[in-house]
Scaffold this active site. Structure first.
Site, PDB file in Angstrom:
ATOM      1  N   SER A  10       1.274   5.343  -2.129  1.00  0.00           N
ATOM      2  CA  SER A  10       0.867   6.245  -3.215  1.00  0.00           C
ATOM      3  C   SER A  10       1.942   6.268  -4.296  1.00  0.00           C
ATOM      4  O   SER A  10       1.659   6.583  -5.441  1.00  0.00           O
ATOM      5  CB  SER A  10       0.633   7.648  -2.677  1.00  0.00           C
ATOM      6  OG  SER A  10       1.832   8.148  -2.128  1.00  0.00           O
TER       7      SER A  10
ATOM      8  N   ASP B 271       0.849  -1.193   0.000  1.00  0.00           N
ATOM      9  CA  ASP B 271       0.000   0.000   0.000  1.00  0.00           C
ATOM     10  C   ASP B 271       0.883   1.241   0.000  1.00  0.00           C
ATOM     11  O   ASP B 271       1.522   1.554   0.993  1.00  0.00           O
ATOM     12  CB  ASP B 271      -0.875  -0.042   1.259  1.00  0.00           C
ATOM     13  CG  ASP B 271      -1.891   1.074   1.252  1.00  0.00           C
ATOM     14  OD1 ASP B 271      -2.297   1.493   0.162  1.00  0.00           O
ATOM     15  OD2 ASP B 271      -2.259   1.534   2.341  1.00  0.00           O
TER      16      ASP B 271
ATOM     17  N   GLY C 272     -12.549   3.050  -3.454  1.00  0.00           N
ATOM     18  CA  GLY C 272     -12.748   3.333  -2.040  1.00  0.00           C
ATOM     19  C   GLY C 272     -14.113   3.950  -1.812  1.00  0.00           C
ATOM     20  O   GLY C 272     -14.961   3.399  -1.112  1.00  0.00           O
TER      21      GLY C 272
ATOM     22  N   TYR D 179     -15.965   9.009   5.372  1.00  0.00           N
ATOM     23  CA  TYR D 179     -14.962   8.427   4.467  1.00  0.00           C
ATOM     24  C   TYR D 179     -13.703   9.278   4.571  1.00  0.00           C
ATOM     25  O   TYR D 179     -13.778  10.503   4.479  1.00  0.00           O
ATOM     26  CB  TYR D 179     -15.512   8.436   3.034  1.00  0.00           C
ATOM     27  CG  TYR D 179     -14.557   7.856   1.996  1.00  0.00           C
ATOM     28  CD1 TYR D 179     -13.832   6.697   2.253  1.00  0.00           C
ATOM     29  CD2 TYR D 179     -14.390   8.462   0.757  1.00  0.00           C
ATOM     30  CE1 TYR D 179     -12.966   6.166   1.305  1.00  0.00           C
ATOM     31  CE2 TYR D 179     -13.539   7.934  -0.204  1.00  0.00           C
ATOM     32  CZ  TYR D 179     -12.825   6.789   0.084  1.00  0.00           C
ATOM     33  OH  TYR D 179     -11.971   6.260  -0.848  1.00  0.00           O
TER      34      TYR D 179
ATOM     35  N   CYS E  17      -8.057  12.245  -2.310  1.00  0.00           N
ATOM     36  CA  CYS E  17      -6.622  12.404  -2.484  1.00  0.00           C
ATOM     37  C   CYS E  17      -6.242  13.842  -2.817  1.00  0.00           C
ATOM     38  O   CYS E  17      -6.855  14.461  -3.692  1.00  0.00           O
ATOM     39  CB  CYS E  17      -6.200  11.490  -3.625  1.00  0.00           C
ATOM     40  SG  CYS E  17      -4.487  11.677  -4.048  1.00  0.00           S
TER      41      CYS E  17
ATOM     42  N   GLU F 124     -23.561  17.338 -23.863  1.00  0.00           N
ATOM     43  CA  GLU F 124     -24.642  16.847 -24.724  1.00  0.00           C
ATOM     44  C   GLU F 124     -25.141  15.476 -24.239  1.00  0.00           C
ATOM     45  O   GLU F 124     -26.316  15.136 -24.359  1.00  0.00           O
ATOM     46  CB  GLU F 124     -24.117  16.738 -26.150  1.00  0.00           C
ATOM     47  CG  GLU F 124     -25.135  16.298 -27.176  1.00  0.00           C
ATOM     48  CD  GLU F 124     -24.464  16.030 -28.520  1.00  0.00           C
ATOM     49  OE1 GLU F 124     -24.860  16.665 -29.499  1.00  0.00           O
ATOM     50  OE2 GLU F 124     -23.541  15.182 -28.571  1.00  0.00           O
TER      51      GLU F 124
ATOM     52  N   GLU G 246      -6.309   7.283   3.587  1.00  0.00           N
ATOM     53  CA  GLU G 246      -5.300   6.650   4.446  1.00  0.00           C
ATOM     54  C   GLU G 246      -4.172   7.641   4.751  1.00  0.00           C
ATOM     55  O   GLU G 246      -3.382   7.436   5.655  1.00  0.00           O
ATOM     56  CB  GLU G 246      -4.740   5.398   3.773  1.00  0.00           C
ATOM     57  CG  GLU G 246      -5.709   4.247   3.739  1.00  0.00           C
ATOM     58  CD  GLU G 246      -6.017   3.688   5.118  1.00  0.00           C
ATOM     59  OE1 GLU G 246      -5.099   3.130   5.733  1.00  0.00           O
ATOM     60  OE2 GLU G 246      -7.162   3.811   5.584  1.00  0.00           O
TER      61      GLU G 246
ATOM     62  N   ARG H 255       1.698   4.502   5.293  1.00  0.00           N
ATOM     63  CA  ARG H 255       2.380   4.911   4.080  1.00  0.00           C
ATOM     64  C   ARG H 255       2.846   6.354   4.006  1.00  0.00           C
ATOM     65  O   ARG H 255       3.763   6.659   3.274  1.00  0.00           O
ATOM     66  CB  ARG H 255       1.489   4.597   2.886  1.00  0.00           C
ATOM     67  CG  ARG H 255       0.168   5.316   2.874  1.00  0.00           C
ATOM     68  CD  ARG H 255      -0.702   4.591   1.897  1.00  0.00           C
ATOM     69  NE  ARG H 255      -1.598   5.505   1.224  1.00  0.00           N
ATOM     70  CZ  ARG H 255      -2.175   5.220   0.088  1.00  0.00           C
ATOM     71  NH1 ARG H 255      -1.874   4.099  -0.526  1.00  0.00           N
ATOM     72  NH2 ARG H 255      -3.003   6.024  -0.471  1.00  0.00           N
TER      73      ARG H 255
HETATM   74  P1  IMP Z   1     -11.569   6.493  -4.586  1.00  0.00           P
HETATM   75  O1  IMP Z   1     -12.139   5.215  -5.089  1.00  0.00           O
HETATM   76  O2  IMP Z   1     -11.627   7.592  -5.612  1.00  0.00           O
HETATM   77  O3  IMP Z   1     -12.174   6.928  -3.297  1.00  0.00           O
HETATM   78  O4  IMP Z   1      -9.998   6.245  -4.346  1.00  0.00           O
HETATM   79  C1  IMP Z   1      -9.502   5.242  -3.499  1.00  0.00           C
HETATM   80  C2  IMP Z   1      -7.991   5.154  -3.650  1.00  0.00           C
HETATM   81  O5  IMP Z   1      -7.370   6.379  -3.233  1.00  0.00           O
HETATM   82  C3  IMP Z   1      -7.313   4.105  -2.806  1.00  0.00           C
HETATM   83  O6  IMP Z   1      -7.374   2.815  -3.355  1.00  0.00           O
HETATM   84  C4  IMP Z   1      -5.871   4.606  -2.735  1.00  0.00           C
HETATM   85  O7  IMP Z   1      -5.110   4.258  -3.856  1.00  0.00           O
HETATM   86  C5  IMP Z   1      -6.045   6.113  -2.769  1.00  0.00           C
HETATM   87  N1  IMP Z   1      -5.933   6.711  -1.431  1.00  0.00           N
HETATM   88  C6  IMP Z   1      -6.390   6.246  -0.252  1.00  0.00           C
HETATM   89  N2  IMP Z   1      -6.140   7.125   0.739  1.00  0.00           N
HETATM   90  C7  IMP Z   1      -5.508   8.169   0.174  1.00  0.00           C
HETATM   91  C8  IMP Z   1      -4.998   9.391   0.678  1.00  0.00           C
HETATM   92  O8  IMP Z   1      -5.122   9.727   1.848  1.00  0.00           O
HETATM   93  N3  IMP Z   1      -4.376  10.201  -0.225  1.00  0.00           N
HETATM   94  C9  IMP Z   1      -4.253   9.863  -1.534  1.00  0.00           C
HETATM   95  N4  IMP Z   1      -4.754   8.746  -2.061  1.00  0.00           N
HETATM   96  C10 IMP Z   1      -5.371   7.897  -1.213  1.00  0.00           C
END
Ligand code: IMP
Length: 497
Positions: free
Chosen positions: A258, A256, A375, A399, A313, A476, A402, A414
């Site tokens: 980024s 896990d 997520g 929600y 993010c 459109e 991380e 991370r």
């Molecule tokens: P979502 O489906 O658009 O909500 O994105 C979920 C994804 O965002 C996760 O699988 C991670 O890869 C990423 N992610 C999770 N937590 C964070 C964060 O705090 N900062 C940036 N990316 C994140």
């Protein structure tokens, strides 16, 4: 002078539309398979498959035990988050594995607990029936939501309202699920306590699980017919975390982070390959062909792709790093296909972050991704491990990223090296049960595939034709120039249903 300047803008999924192709009786919705590879195992030379291309993100607000069980039953997989102590994460994996075995290791309740306190525990866990056991683990009885009412019984103890052991059919067949199921079916109970020596409670078997397979034909299981489990790890404590997860029965791991294009992931992948070669491990996240190949060369079984596109993010804003998810998929898929042609090894790609609706999933798959990780989609569900709240008369669930302050409390995760946050914390609108939502999402994906004249994701990869659309064209494509009272269904671009 920088090494590279790309002036072509990076693309997001919502900028693409799929062109229709000939639909035939072979590509009718009922004929479509969503089976897809998720992790290549270098020991066997084969991929592990999911039955739907849908994965829930390794996040505290998303992937707990309930989500993992429901999603695996539906054909996907959840990555249990690693922003928690090792023992707790391993216990979650063990609980999911127990589930499929039919023998469930239950949460128990002490006989002297007040029913008002038991009620709170019941609501918090979402479980209706609890076995009552003494301090030494002896089975005393069962208590369920039907055995008390808060008003008259709140100040009484559990033992005063439980159904005592003498009135309950039990079994001592801890190794024989078939026989335990037969006893349960013959009884008038919904649940069968399985006891060991001296009436020590070992497991519960639930009536609803007997028909599990018939109800969930798509479920993904291991070779012992237990639900497939997956867990995230980090590049800090993997030497302790990984053995605990493997002992608990984990099937797939993912790192896990980024930013996966690092020597820390290289070290983690190598250590995993030499100590646990039987367990596939997914690397990521990357957004370039170089990042993809680096992780594959170091033994990654699949690659998560996407940086800065997640709904919570703020990495792109904070650091200026990242790439539109569509471009990230296109670049890594090209490298994946090249590598496959050269080596014969098919490394699945999981598109991760910012998948906002069903058409995004279809576009991600059409661009070559094998599955999507989400997520926000899952955080809205009943099965997400969060409590519902009411805000402005709307039912919401919290929600958070991380990399947000809320999750960063867990020290070895991370983003712990940085002095700033990379994620935010907010709410998403409650959407009900996963099963009902998935049904709609999957039927939309199948419908897209049918229109594109393909019956499998593999065919979609080969035959899809996509086009970048202008912002006017996107406008459109939405409802326009018409007044619809209460048209909130249409307003949100990120509304899945
Ligand atoms: P979502 O489906 O658009 O909500 O994105 C979920 C994804 O965002 C996760 O699988 C991670 O890869 C990423 N992610 C999770 N937590 C964070 C964060 O705090 N900062 C940036 N990316 C994140």
């Amino acid at each position: 002078m920088p090494r590279k300047i790309i002036t072509e803008p990076s693309r997001t999924l919502m900028e693409f539309r799929l062109l229709p192709q000939l639909t035939t009786s072979l590509t009718k919705i009922g004929e479509i398979s969503l089976q897809t590879p998720v992790a290549f195992n270098s020991l066997t030379g084969k991929n592990t498959y999911l039955n739907i291309p849908i994965i829930s993100a390794a996040m505290q607000a998303v992937s707990g035990v309930k989500m993992a069980i429901e999603l695996a039953k539906a054909g996907g997989v959840s990555f249990i988050y690693c922003s928690q102590p090792i023992a707790e994460q391993a216990a979650m994996i063990a609980e999911i594995k127990q589930h499929k075995a039919g023998f469930v290791k239950p949460k128990t309740i002490d006989p002297d607990v007040l029913l008002s306190d038991f009620h709170k525990t019941r609501l918090k866990t979402g479980y209706n029936t609890f076995p009552v056991v003494s301090k030494d683990g002896t089975f005393l009885g069962l208590i369920s939501k039907n055995d008390y009412d808060l008003k008259p019984h709140g100040n009484m103890t559990v033992k005063e309202r439980m159904i005592p052991k003498k009135d309950i059919v039990t079994s001592n067949q801890a190794n024989n699920l078939k026989q335990a199921n037969a006893v349960l079916m013959d009884s008038h109970q919904n649940v069968l306590p399985v006891l060991g020596e001296n009436d020590k409670l070992l497991y519960l078997v639930f009536r609803k699980d007997i028909h599990d397979h018939l109800d969930n034909p798509q479920q993904v299981v291991d070779d012992k017919k237990r639900l497939l489990t997956a867990a995230a790890i980090n590049t800090h404590d993997y030497q302790e975390r990984l053995p605990a997860l493997v002992a608990a029965g984990v099937d797939i791991l993912s790192i896990d982070s980024s930013d996966g294009y690092t020597t820390f992931q290289q070290d983690t992948l190598k250590w995993c390959a030499s100590n646990f070669p039987q367990i596939p491990i997914i690397g990521g996240n990357v957004v370039t062909a170089e990042g993809f190949q680096f992780l594959v060369d170091n033994g990654a079984s699949a690659i998560k792709v996407g940086m800065g596109s997640g709904s919570i993010c703020i990495t792109q804003e904070q650091k200026g790093t990242g790439r539109g998810l569509a471009t990230a998929i296109i670049k890594t898929v090209a490298q994946r296909d090249l590598y496959y042609a050269q080596s014969g090894k098919y490394i699945p790609i999981i598109a991760d972050g910012g998948i906002g609706n069903s058409k995004d999933i279809a576009v991600a798959l059409a661009l070559g991704a094998d599955a999507v990780m989400m997520g926000r989609y899952f955080a809205r569900m009943e099965e997400a491990p969060t409590e519902k709240v009411t805000i402005n008369r709307r039912i919401m669930k919290p929600y958070w990223g991380e990399g947000s302050n809320r999750a960063r409390d867990w020290k070895q995760q991370r983003y712990n090296q940085s002095q700033f946050i990379e994620g935010v914390e907010g709410f998403v609108e409650y959407a009900g049960r996963l099963k009902d939502n998935l049904e709609i999402t999957l039927s939309k994906i199948k419908s897209t595939m049918s229109t594109c004249g393909v019956a499998t994701i593999k065919e979609l990869h080969k035959n899809a034709e996509l086009e970048v659309v202008s912002s006017l064209s996107i406008r459109e494509g939405k409802v326009h120039d018409i007044f619809i009272p209460d048209n909130s269904e249409y307003l949100g671009d990120n509304d899945f249903n």
